[in-house]
Structures are given as C-alpha cells and as structure tokens.
Design a protein around this motif. Structure first.
Motif, PDB file in Angstrom:
ATOM      1  N   ALA A 194       0.848  -1.195   0.000  1.00 53.32           N
ATOM      2  CA  ALA A 194       0.000   0.000   0.000  1.00 53.32           C
ATOM      3  C   ALA A 194       0.881   1.240   0.000  1.00 53.32           C
ATOM      4  O   ALA A 194       1.929   1.258   0.649  1.00 53.32           O
ATOM      5  N   PRO A 195       0.484   2.278  -0.740  1.00 51.80           N
ATOM      6  CA  PRO A 195       1.272   3.514  -0.737  1.00 51.80           C
ATOM      7  C   PRO A 195       1.200   4.212   0.618  1.00 51.80           C
ATOM      8  O   PRO A 195       0.304   3.935   1.431  1.00 51.80           O
ATOM      9  N   GLU A 196       2.120   5.097   0.839  1.00 50.21           N
ATOM     10  CA  GLU A 196       2.110   5.864   2.083  1.00 50.21           C
ATOM     11  C   GLU A 196       0.840   6.707   2.159  1.00 50.21           C
ATOM     12  O   GLU A 196       0.493   7.406   1.206  1.00 50.21           O
ATOM     13  N   PRO A 197       0.094   6.627   3.257  1.00 43.48           N
ATOM     14  CA  PRO A 197      -1.159   7.393   3.368  1.00 43.48           C
ATOM     15  C   PRO A 197      -0.917   8.893   3.218  1.00 43.48           C
ATOM     16  O   PRO A 197       0.074   9.435   3.714  1.00 43.48           O
ATOM     17  N   LYS A 198      -1.848   9.542   2.520  1.00 45.90           N
ATOM     18  CA  LYS A 198      -1.754  10.982   2.300  1.00 45.90           C
ATOM     19  C   LYS A 198      -2.947  11.693   2.911  1.00 45.90           C
ATOM     20  O   LYS A 198      -4.017  11.114   3.072  1.00 45.90           O
ATOM     21  N   LYS A 199      -2.756  12.947   3.235  1.00 48.94           N
ATOM     22  CA  LYS A 199      -3.835  13.738   3.825  1.00 48.94           C
ATOM     23  C   LYS A 199      -4.979  13.901   2.823  1.00 48.94           C
ATOM     24  O   LYS A 199      -4.755  14.068   1.624  1.00 48.94           O
ATOM     25  N   VAL A 200      -6.190  13.826   3.336  1.00 47.21           N
ATOM     26  CA  VAL A 200      -7.369  14.111   2.516  1.00 47.21           C
ATOM     27  C   VAL A 200      -7.524  15.627   2.466  1.00 47.21           C
ATOM     28  O   VAL A 200      -7.767  16.276   3.486  1.00 47.21           O
ATOM     29  N   VAL A 201      -7.350  16.184   1.271  1.00 45.53           N
ATOM     30  CA  VAL A 201      -7.367  17.631   1.113  1.00 45.53           C
ATOM     31  C   VAL A 201      -8.806  18.118   0.969  1.00 45.53           C
ATOM     32  O   VAL A 201      -9.569  17.613   0.150  1.00 45.53           O
ATOM     33  N   SER A 202      -9.172  19.090   1.775  1.00 39.99           N
ATOM     34  CA  SER A 202     -10.494  19.740   1.709  1.00 39.99           C
ATOM     35  C   SER A 202     -11.640  18.734   1.644  1.00 39.99           C
ATOM     36  O   SER A 202     -12.386  18.676   0.654  1.00 39.99           O
ATOM     37  N   PRO A 203     -11.785  17.891   2.667  1.00 34.90           N
ATOM     38  CA  PRO A 203     -12.901  16.921   2.655  1.00 34.90           C
ATOM     39  C   PRO A 203     -14.249  17.640   2.616  1.00 34.90           C
ATOM     40  O   PRO A 203     -14.448  18.645   3.313  1.00 34.90           O
ATOM     41  N   THR A 204     -15.156  17.135   1.798  1.00 37.36           N
ATOM     42  CA  THR A 204     -16.443  17.797   1.620  1.00 37.36           C
ATOM     43  C   THR A 204     -17.526  17.144   2.472  1.00 37.36           C
ATOM     44  O   THR A 204     -17.457  15.955   2.804  1.00 37.36           O
ATOM     45  N   ILE A 205     -18.505  17.937   2.837  1.00 38.13           N
ATOM     46  CA  ILE A 205     -19.721  17.442   3.476  1.00 38.13           C
ATOM     47  C   ILE A 205     -20.895  17.969   2.660  1.00 38.13           C
ATOM     48  O   ILE A 205     -20.843  19.072   2.117  1.00 38.13           O
ATOM     49  N   THR A 206     -21.941  17.166   2.563  1.00 37.57           N
ATOM     50  CA  THR A 206     -23.092  17.523   1.738  1.00 37.57           C
ATOM     51  C   THR A 206     -24.361  17.412   2.555  1.00 37.57           C
ATOM     52  O   THR A 206     -24.678  16.342   3.077  1.00 37.57           O
ATOM     53  N   ASN A 207     -25.078  18.517   2.675  1.00 33.65           N
ATOM     54  CA  ASN A 207     -26.386  18.532   3.317  1.00 33.65           C
ATOM     55  C   ASN A 207     -27.468  18.443   2.246  1.00 33.65           C
ATOM     56  O   ASN A 207     -27.340  19.020   1.163  1.00 33.65           O
ATOM     57  N   ILE A 208     -28.547  17.717   2.542  1.00 30.26           N
ATOM     58  CA  ILE A 208     -29.643  17.526   1.595  1.00 30.26           C
ATOM     59  C   ILE A 208     -30.926  18.035   2.248  1.00 30.26           C
ATOM     60  O   ILE A 208     -31.247  17.646   3.377  1.00 30.26           O
ATOM     61  N   GLN A 209     -31.641  18.868   1.531  1.00 29.83           N
ATOM     62  CA  GLN A 209     -32.824  19.526   2.090  1.00 29.83           C
ATOM     63  C   GLN A 209     -34.033  19.302   1.203  1.00 29.83           C
ATOM     64  O   GLN A 209     -33.952  19.399  -0.021  1.00 29.83           O
ATOM     65  N   GLY A 210     -35.170  18.977   1.806  1.00 28.90           N
ATOM     66  CA  GLY A 210     -36.440  18.860   1.099  1.00 28.90           C
ATOM     67  C   GLY A 210     -37.507  19.683   1.796  1.00 28.90           C
ATOM     68  O   GLY A 210     -37.386  20.014   2.989  1.00 28.90           O
ATOM     69  N   TRP A 211     -38.582  19.983   1.074  1.00 25.74           N
ATOM     70  CA  TRP A 211     -39.564  20.934   1.580  1.00 25.74           C
ATOM     71  C   TRP A 211     -40.966  20.486   1.199  1.00 25.74           C
ATOM     72  O   TRP A 211     -41.214  20.092   0.055  1.00 25.74           O
ATOM     73  N   LEU A 212     -41.880  20.534   2.162  1.00 27.40           N
ATOM     74  CA  LEU A 212     -43.313  20.357   1.889  1.00 27.40           C
ATOM     75  C   LEU A 212     -44.026  21.624   2.343  1.00 27.40           C
ATOM     76  O   LEU A 212     -44.059  21.928   3.545  1.00 27.40           O
TER      77      LEU A 212
END
Length: 566
Positions: A194-212
């Motif tokens: 396995a390659p040497e582990p690297k930092k995860v650059v700018s990890p994203t988070i995603t919010n999901i919104q719905g509306w009634l």
C-alpha cells in the motif's frame, strides 16, 4: 586460428555455466514468494489528527512474518504481524501492547461475520441474541482504545471465513512449537502493498434539504410556521471502510425518509394539506460537532429561521425496547418545549411505551456539541433530539463504528419510532392534541410501511459513510437526494468543506497476501543441492565430450595476451 576458436568455445562454455548458476540463485530466492496461500480483504484502522495530535494507525504497508496469541513473553514481536480473532482477544494484551505502544510489526483483528456489512441484509431482528453481547462489548472497548491511540505500525481488520481460519490454525500450530515464524524458521508471511497514506485535502460534506409547503388560507398574508425534521447521516469508526452505522444514525435517516413519505401523501391533496411547512434535513459532519448542521442553519435567511416553531432531530432510534428520551436545551417550562413533550408523551403512552424528557443546558463557552439540536439552540431555534440514549455520548463515541451493524438493529423499534414521530407531528399540525384520533392507522394508505423501512435499513447497513471519504457525487448521496425528490419539493444540496480540528488520511482498505514460506536454512540447502548437481552434470558432460584436460583448462587462468610488435 585454431587457438582462437578453442578460446572462444571456452568463453562461451564458461558464460553458460555462470548463467545457469545465476538462474539457480534467482529460483531459490523466489522460493519464498512462490507459495501464496490466499488473498484476504482487509480494512485499515483510521488515521487522523485532532488539533495536530496524531491518532490511529500511522502506516499501511506490511511485509513481516505472521504470529498469533498466546506467545512467549520473551518473544521479539517488532517484525511480527499478530493475527488475533476477536473471540480470543485478551484486553490485558491490548492494554500492555497497544496502550503502552510496545513494538509490533502489525496487527490484524479477525471479526465475526455478524459485524460485516456484505451479508447484513440477511440478518433481521437478531438484536436479542444475547450470546453475541459479550463480543459486542469487547469490540466496542477495543474500538475506543484504537481510535484514541497513536499506533506506529499498521493495523487492519478482516472477517473470519474458512480460508482465514485455516491459515490461523496453521500459524498457531507453528507457534505452538515454541519457534514463531522468522526468516530462519519459515512459516507464514503477510504482505500488504500500500502507498504511504496521504492527507485528505479539503474533505467535503453535503447537506440535503427537502420541503413540503403548507396550505395558506385565501386571506392569509403572513408566512406559515415551519417544523423541521432532521437527521445526520454520516458515520465515524475505527475502520472507515466498515463504518455503516445501522443504528447511529442509519435508524434516524430511515425514520426521516418514512416520515417524509407519509406526509407527502397528506400534502399532495389540498384538502389534507396542513397549515405548517415541513422542512426535512439530512445533514453531514455529525460526528464532528455537527459541523454540517451548523453550516446548513447559517445558510437560512432570517425569515425562514424565524418561521421555525421547532425542530425534531432523530438520533439512534433502532435498538430500544420500552423507553425513548427527548433531549432539550431549553427548560421544560418553555411553551414550545412543553408542547413537544406533551405531544410525544401522550402518543407514546397510547403506543405502550414511555418518552422521558432530559434537560441539559448548553455551555456556550464549550465548543463541544453533544446533540444535534444544540446547534439549533445556539441560534435561538427551539429544538429537541429524540434518541434511545439517556445521555450524550463522548466525542467520537456512538457514531456508527464497528459494533453498529445490522445484526443489532430492531426493525420493529424503528417502526414504533416512526409511528410516534408521525402521529405526534400530525396531531400538532392538524390540531388533534388530546383527542383520541389516529391519523396514521395501520392497514390504511397512511400506515407505516415496514418493507420500506427494511429496504432502506439494508441499504444504509451496507454503505460506509465516513464524511471525508464520501465524495460529494457519491452514489449514496445521489440516492438520498432522489428519494427526497420523490416525496418532497424544492430538494437541494449544500456542499461545504469540513472544517474544524480534524485532519484525515486516505488508504482505508487493501488486499492482504498470505504466503507460506520455507526457512532460509531450507533455501540454502536447496541451493547447495542444486548447485552440486549442476556442477557434477556439467563436469560429466565436458569429460565425456572433450576430455579431462579441457575440464581442467576451464579453471586454469588463461595466459595474458600481449600484442607483439615488430
């Protein structure tokens, strides 16, 4: 000319001998790598930094001989990878070698199949299997130790099967002789490239919104009040590739989707549409102080924020028996909080269980957010968290780790939770509080659908959802968005960068190559035998074809060649 020809033949013959001998060395050197026993899927212990402090496994590659427990107290394990079944794990060893960081070549923990996610769909309603509770408790304790310790060697998890168990039994037999596998004694060798582990650059988070949207009266000009139903969907655990979080918080996500489906049936008809807007939020970053929830709330305009009567956050509601808790930050005397507690308590009583309030005041100076509703409360929005947990877990605890598998989730508990949530909200929206009126009646078109809950619980129980490794375009995120689109309107995604004190590293899974190797002593003897055989064969061929003198001349130093000048 004849002399030159003989010299040339002698050189060719010598070169052939050297080539044969070189080939023998190559073959013997390769003996150790030519007997592969098996290839096993393994899952790496998480590697992360918190406030710059390193935790988890700091290496990924393995190239050492295999060992098992028990082992000799005097054994040098610095170049040994221990394969340890969870069923045989001794916490004394964990505290001595892991907590005190004694030298090891690596660790591979073998987990029973019930903690895996590939066959989770076939495991239903086994949460009462008391024989498995001790294993669950041991794994839970081990996981907390591993994620809070800096380990300077590779650590992996794998699952038991006939192939792996056979290898382990052979390793134990070798160790039982008192001579653990080494370069001189042979045995099994574990290799993970396995390659040497690297930092995860700018990890994203995603919010999901719905509306009634609710239904306004013709003469009504003010904005309708809003009720928010929220659940965080991502996870955190010792092995990111295995953190499916069936209960924490898969159960909350499933309940939210079913509540959205039920109210979409009512809101699709103007005659049964309530005079409340319903806002559904699937948030990310839950294990990290509900970072995604904070970003989602800050994206609201002031008008929407002020319209929210209250928010109900759903967290871990899939493995309870007779009691749920409503956690609040505002005192129970608050008008909205009092209304929430009364609505949920009265419906729970009808359904045959209890919902108890738990008030915990927010410490504004403490950046730690124990419950999702606290992010609402910090922005002065009334909110509560419905959970089976009587108290808030510690940071990075109960966030969907290795023990949180489908095997321990009760579908019936989720069905009862959904009935509680939907009926309580429905009576509040339609003004039926205190009335013996049931909106979501069993065996009607508004009944809770156990098959729908089961299918989504199966999906969640097979989908690792650790935010830094879940891309913004991940199929699971798209599936959640599509499901909300089927039942709500104005569905939108909010993509943000996960911020805070955490840094994550990649390399979450790999293939373990298991080799059965012979000892160096065996290789050396084999080399001597082959070399002796070739020398004898070569000598015999030269003597029979050219004579003994030619054989002797091969090993005689040739005369130096001098160019004679006139």
């Amino acid at each position: 000319m004849m002399t030159l020809r003989k010299a040339r033949e002698r050189e060719i013959l010598v070169d052939s001998v050297y080539s044969v001998i070189a080939l023998v060395f190559v073959l013997v050197a390769g003996v150790e790598l030519c007997d592969a026993a098996s290839v096993v899927d393994v899952y790496r212990l998480i590697q992360y930094d918190m406030s710059g402090v390193p935790f988890g496994s700091r290496l990924a590659s393995i190239n050492h001989h295999a060992g098992s427990i028990p082992f000799s107290p005097q054994a040098d394990l610095s170049r040994t990878v221990l394969m340890i079944p969870l069923r045989e794990l001794n916490m004394t060893f964990v505290k001595e070698y892991i907590t005190e960081r004694k030298p090891l070549g690596g660790l591979i923990f073998l987990l029973p199949q019930m903690f895996g996610f590939e066959n989770q769909a076939g495991m239903r309603n086994n949460h009462q299997d008391n024989g498995k509770e001790p294993l669950k408790n041991v794994l839970s304790e081990l996981e907390q130790i591993l994620i809070h310790t800096n380990l300077p060697y590779p650590v992996y998890f794998a699952f038991e099967d006939d192939n792996v168990n056979s290898v382990l039994n052979d390793i134990k037999k070798n160790d039982a002789t008192g001579q653990p596998a080494t370069a001189t004694t042979g045995g099994y060798k574990f290799v993970v490239s396995a390659p040497e582990p690297k930092k995860v650059v700018s990890p994203t988070i995603t919010n999901i919104q719905g509306w009634l949207a609710g239904l306004k009266a013709d003469d009504e000009t003010s904005q309708l009040p809003t009720i928010a139903i929220v659940a965080s969907y991502d996870t955190f655990g010792a092995a990111p590739a295995l953190s499916v979080g069936s209960d924490s918080n898969g159960s909350g996500v499933v309940a939210l989707l079913e509540v959205a489906r039920l109210f979409s049936l009512l809101y699709s008809n103007p005659k049964t549409r309530g005079r409340y807007n319903l806002l559904f939020g699937l948030t990310s970053g839950g294990p990290y102080n509900y970072n995604g929830t904070l970003k989602w709330l800050r994206s609201f305009d002031q008008r929407l924020r002020e319209s929210i009567d209250y928010a109900i956050c759903l967290n871990s509601i899939g493995s309870w028996e007779n009691e749920l808790w409503i956690h609040v930050s505002k005192p129970p005397e608050n008008a909205y909080i009092k209304q929430i507690l009364e609505d949920f308590s009265s419906v729970a009583k009808e359904l045959g269980f209890e919902v108890n309030p738990k008030h915990k005041k927010i410490n504004i100076s403490n950046p730690r957010v124990a419950w999702e509703h606290e992010q609402f409360s910090r922005l002065r929005i009334t909110a509560a968290t419905l959970s089976e947990l009587p108290s808030a877990p510690e940071l990075l605890e109960r966030t969907g780790g290795l023990v949180d598998s489908r095997h321990f989730v009760n579908e019936k508990a989720i069905v009862r939770s959904v009935k509680l949530i939907a009926e309580s909200l429905g009576r509040h929206i339609y003004g039926h509080q205190g009335k013996n009126i049931q909106i979501f009646v069993d065996n009607s078109n508004l009944a809770v659908n156990p098959s729908y809950i089961r299918s989504w619980l199966d999906v969640l129980s097979q989908t690792p959802r650790v935010a830094p490794f879940l891309t913004k375009d991940a199929p699971f995120v798209r599936a959640l968005k599509k499901e909300l689109e089927d039942h709500t309107d104005e569905v939108s995604l909010q993509r943000e960068v996960l911020d805070g004190i955490f840094t994550f590293y990649d390399s979450t899974s790999a293939s373990l190559n298991v080799y059965q190797v012979a000892s160096v002593t065996f290789d050396f003897l084999l080399l001597l035998v082959l070399g002796s055989y070739l020398i004898v064969l070569f000598s015999f061929l030269v003597i029979t074809t050219r004579g003994l003198d030619d054989l002797i001349s091969l090993f005689r130093r040739p005369p130096s060649r001098k160019v004679k000048t006139a």
